[in-house]
Design a protein around this motif. Sequence first.
Motif, mmCIF file in Angstrom:
data_model
loop_
_atom_site.group_PDB
_atom_site.id
_atom_site.type_symbol
_atom_site.label_atom_id
_atom_site.label_comp_id
_atom_site.label_asym_id
_atom_site.label_seq_id
_atom_site.Cartn_x
_atom_site.Cartn_y
_atom_site.Cartn_z
ATOM 1 N N PRO A 4 0.413 86.082 -88.549
ATOM 2 C CA PRO A 4 1.316 85.812 -87.438
ATOM 3 C C PRO A 4 0.939 84.488 -86.767
ATOM 4 O O PRO A 4 -0.211 84.089 -86.751
ATOM 5 C CB PRO A 4 1.098 86.994 -86.493
ATOM 6 C CG PRO A 4 -0.052 87.754 -86.997
ATOM 7 C CD PRO A 4 -0.370 87.283 -88.377
ATOM 8 N N THR A 5 1.935 83.823 -86.225
ATOM 9 C CA THR A 5 1.708 82.549 -85.548
ATOM 10 C C THR A 5 0.931 82.782 -84.263
ATOM 11 O O THR A 5 1.203 83.716 -83.510
ATOM 12 C CB THR A 5 3.058 81.876 -85.232
ATOM 13 O OG1 THR A 5 3.768 81.714 -86.455
ATOM 14 C CG2 THR A 5 2.860 80.531 -84.592
ATOM 15 N N LEU A 6 -0.008 81.905 -84.029
ATOM 16 C CA LEU A 6 -0.848 81.985 -82.836
ATOM 17 C C LEU A 6 -0.010 81.625 -81.607
ATOM 18 O O LEU A 6 0.602 80.561 -81.569
ATOM 19 C CB LEU A 6 -2.018 81.003 -82.990
ATOM 20 C CG LEU A 6 -3.112 81.035 -81.963
ATOM 21 C CD1 LEU A 6 -3.852 82.374 -82.003
ATOM 22 C CD2 LEU A 6 -4.090 79.903 -82.235
ATOM 23 N N PRO A 7 0.021 82.496 -80.608
ATOM 24 C CA PRO A 7 0.811 82.167 -79.411
ATOM 25 C C PRO A 7 0.127 81.066 -78.600
ATOM 26 O O PRO A 7 -1.088 80.878 -78.689
ATOM 27 C CB PRO A 7 0.821 83.486 -78.625
ATOM 28 C CG PRO A 7 -0.403 84.205 -79.074
ATOM 29 C CD PRO A 7 -0.626 83.792 -80.507
ATOM 30 N N ALA A 8 0.898 80.364 -77.822
ATOM 31 C CA ALA A 8 0.336 79.351 -76.922
ATOM 32 C C ALA A 8 -0.429 80.075 -75.820
ATOM 33 O O ALA A 8 0.053 81.063 -75.267
ATOM 34 C CB ALA A 8 1.451 78.500 -76.332
ATOM 35 N N PHE A 9 -1.631 79.612 -75.539
ATOM 36 C CA PHE A 9 -2.409 80.196 -74.443
ATOM 37 C C PHE A 9 -3.471 79.201 -73.989
ATOM 38 O O PHE A 9 -3.835 78.285 -74.708
ATOM 39 C CB PHE A 9 -3.063 81.524 -74.848
ATOM 40 C CG PHE A 9 -4.212 81.388 -75.818
ATOM 41 C CD1 PHE A 9 -5.514 81.183 -75.365
ATOM 42 C CD2 PHE A 9 -3.995 81.471 -77.185
ATOM 43 C CE1 PHE A 9 -6.555 81.055 -76.265
ATOM 44 C CE2 PHE A 9 -5.037 81.355 -78.084
ATOM 45 C CZ PHE A 9 -6.322 81.140 -77.630
ATOM 46 N N THR A 10 -3.922 79.416 -72.794
ATOM 47 C CA THR A 10 -5.077 78.727 -72.229
ATOM 48 C C THR A 10 -5.942 79.819 -71.631
ATOM 49 O O THR A 10 -5.425 80.777 -71.050
ATOM 50 C CB THR A 10 -4.644 77.738 -71.123
ATOM 51 O OG1 THR A 10 -3.710 76.814 -71.681
ATOM 52 C CG2 THR A 10 -5.822 76.974 -70.566
ATOM 53 N N LEU A 11 -7.249 79.682 -71.769
ATOM 54 C CA LEU A 11 -8.125 80.695 -71.185
ATOM 55 C C LEU A 11 -7.889 80.782 -69.687
ATOM 56 O O LEU A 11 -7.757 79.743 -69.016
ATOM 57 C CB LEU A 11 -9.591 80.350 -71.444
ATOM 58 C CG LEU A 11 -10.105 80.590 -72.842
ATOM 59 C CD1 LEU A 11 -11.588 80.229 -72.928
ATOM 60 C CD2 LEU A 11 -9.910 82.023 -73.273
ATOM 61 N N PRO A 12 -7.811 81.985 -69.151
ATOM 62 C CA PRO A 12 -7.635 82.133 -67.700
ATOM 63 C C PRO A 12 -8.800 81.481 -66.947
ATOM 64 O O PRO A 12 -9.949 81.526 -67.395
ATOM 65 C CB PRO A 12 -7.618 83.649 -67.487
ATOM 66 C CG PRO A 12 -7.327 84.233 -68.831
ATOM 67 C CD PRO A 12 -7.856 83.264 -69.840
ATOM 68 N N ALA A 13 -8.502 80.886 -65.815
ATOM 69 C CA ALA A 13 -9.504 80.167 -65.023
ATOM 70 C C ALA A 13 -10.733 81.015 -64.683
ATOM 71 O O ALA A 13 -11.857 80.524 -64.797
ATOM 72 C CB ALA A 13 -8.860 79.600 -63.761
ATOM 73 N N PRO A 14 -10.583 82.300 -64.286
ATOM 74 C CA PRO A 14 -11.786 83.078 -63.982
ATOM 75 C C PRO A 14 -12.706 83.230 -65.203
ATOM 76 O O PRO A 14 -13.927 83.132 -65.081
ATOM 77 C CB PRO A 14 -11.243 84.445 -63.546
ATOM 78 C CG PRO A 14 -9.850 84.179 -63.089
ATOM 79 C CD PRO A 14 -9.360 83.048 -63.943
ATOM 80 N N LEU A 15 -12.121 83.428 -66.385
ATOM 81 C CA LEU A 15 -12.920 83.533 -67.600
ATOM 82 C C LEU A 15 -13.590 82.195 -67.922
ATOM 83 O O LEU A 15 -14.757 82.147 -68.317
ATOM 84 C CB LEU A 15 -12.042 83.995 -68.765
ATOM 85 C CG LEU A 15 -12.738 84.254 -70.086
ATOM 86 C CD1 LEU A 15 -13.815 85.310 -69.941
ATOM 87 C CD2 LEU A 15 -11.722 84.678 -71.133
ATOM 88 N N ALA A 16 -12.873 81.114 -67.726
ATOM 89 C CA ALA A 16 -13.425 79.774 -67.973
ATOM 90 C C ALA A 16 -14.595 79.482 -67.031
ATOM 91 O O ALA A 16 -15.599 78.902 -67.447
ATOM 92 C CB ALA A 16 -12.343 78.721 -67.832
ATOM 93 N N ARG A 17 -14.464 79.881 -65.754
ATOM 94 C CA ARG A 17 -15.561 79.661 -64.800
ATOM 95 C C ARG A 17 -16.811 80.405 -65.237
ATOM 96 O O ARG A 17 -17.914 79.875 -65.148
ATOM 97 C CB ARG A 17 -15.137 80.097 -63.395
ATOM 98 C CG ARG A 17 -14.338 79.042 -62.658
ATOM 99 C CD ARG A 17 -14.218 79.347 -61.173
ATOM 100 N NE ARG A 17 -13.545 80.610 -60.886
ATOM 101 C CZ ARG A 17 -12.222 80.778 -60.855
ATOM 102 N NH1 ARG A 17 -11.436 79.751 -61.101
ATOM 103 N NH2 ARG A 17 -11.693 81.938 -60.582
ATOM 104 N N ILE A 18 -16.648 81.619 -65.724
ATOM 105 C CA ILE A 18 -17.803 82.395 -66.198
ATOM 106 C C ILE A 18 -18.393 81.735 -67.438
ATOM 107 O O ILE A 18 -19.600 81.515 -67.528
ATOM 108 C CB ILE A 18 -17.388 83.854 -66.502
ATOM 109 C CG1 ILE A 18 -17.028 84.573 -65.202
ATOM 110 C CG2 ILE A 18 -18.510 84.585 -67.231
ATOM 111 C CD1 ILE A 18 -16.357 85.920 -65.403
ATOM 112 N N ALA A 19 -17.556 81.395 -68.405
ATOM 113 C CA ALA A 19 -18.030 80.792 -69.662
ATOM 114 C C ALA A 19 -18.752 79.478 -69.415
ATOM 115 O O ALA A 19 -19.770 79.199 -70.060
ATOM 116 C CB ALA A 19 -16.863 80.583 -70.621
#
Length: 164
Positions: A4-19
């Motif tokens: 299946p085609t990968l949907p467009a997404f960006t990591l959510p900001a709260p997850l990015a802050r943790i990472a």
Amino acid sequence: MNLPTLPAFTLPAPLARIASRLPQKPPAWILTLALNVGLDRIVPRDSMEALTGRHLRLRVLDAGLSLDFTYGASGFTPRTATGQPDLTLSANLRDYIALALREEDADTLFFGRRLRMEGDTDLGLLVKNTLDAVDWETIQRDLMPATLIERFRAKLSHPRRQVA
């Protein structure tokens, strides 16, 4: 094999802050482990000579990660993020995944300003050409759960003999 085609997404900001606050060495270790799995089977080591001793950085923009690594006689290894890297590749996680799945190619991402290469231009072209030469369909097939389970079963049923 059509995935299946990968949907467009960006990591959510709260997850990015943790990472972004986590140590960068464990993800760099996982990246280099994955790259080393592909050595020889997917990309011949002799085509990697120009990478020897070079400081490479993979930035995952939406995750706030900077993964530093190098290539040497034992393959890819993580390295500390000291000094300026010879080559930095920057993109969002979704674009790296799309590149690996061959939904997008490096040129499309680069000219669409979704993949940035900074540093040694010749080294960047080597990396791009190496990515273009990889047989991604074989990789996808080899990494399918059914294939991995079959390999695991084969190893269990034919253990290596130990020499006394």
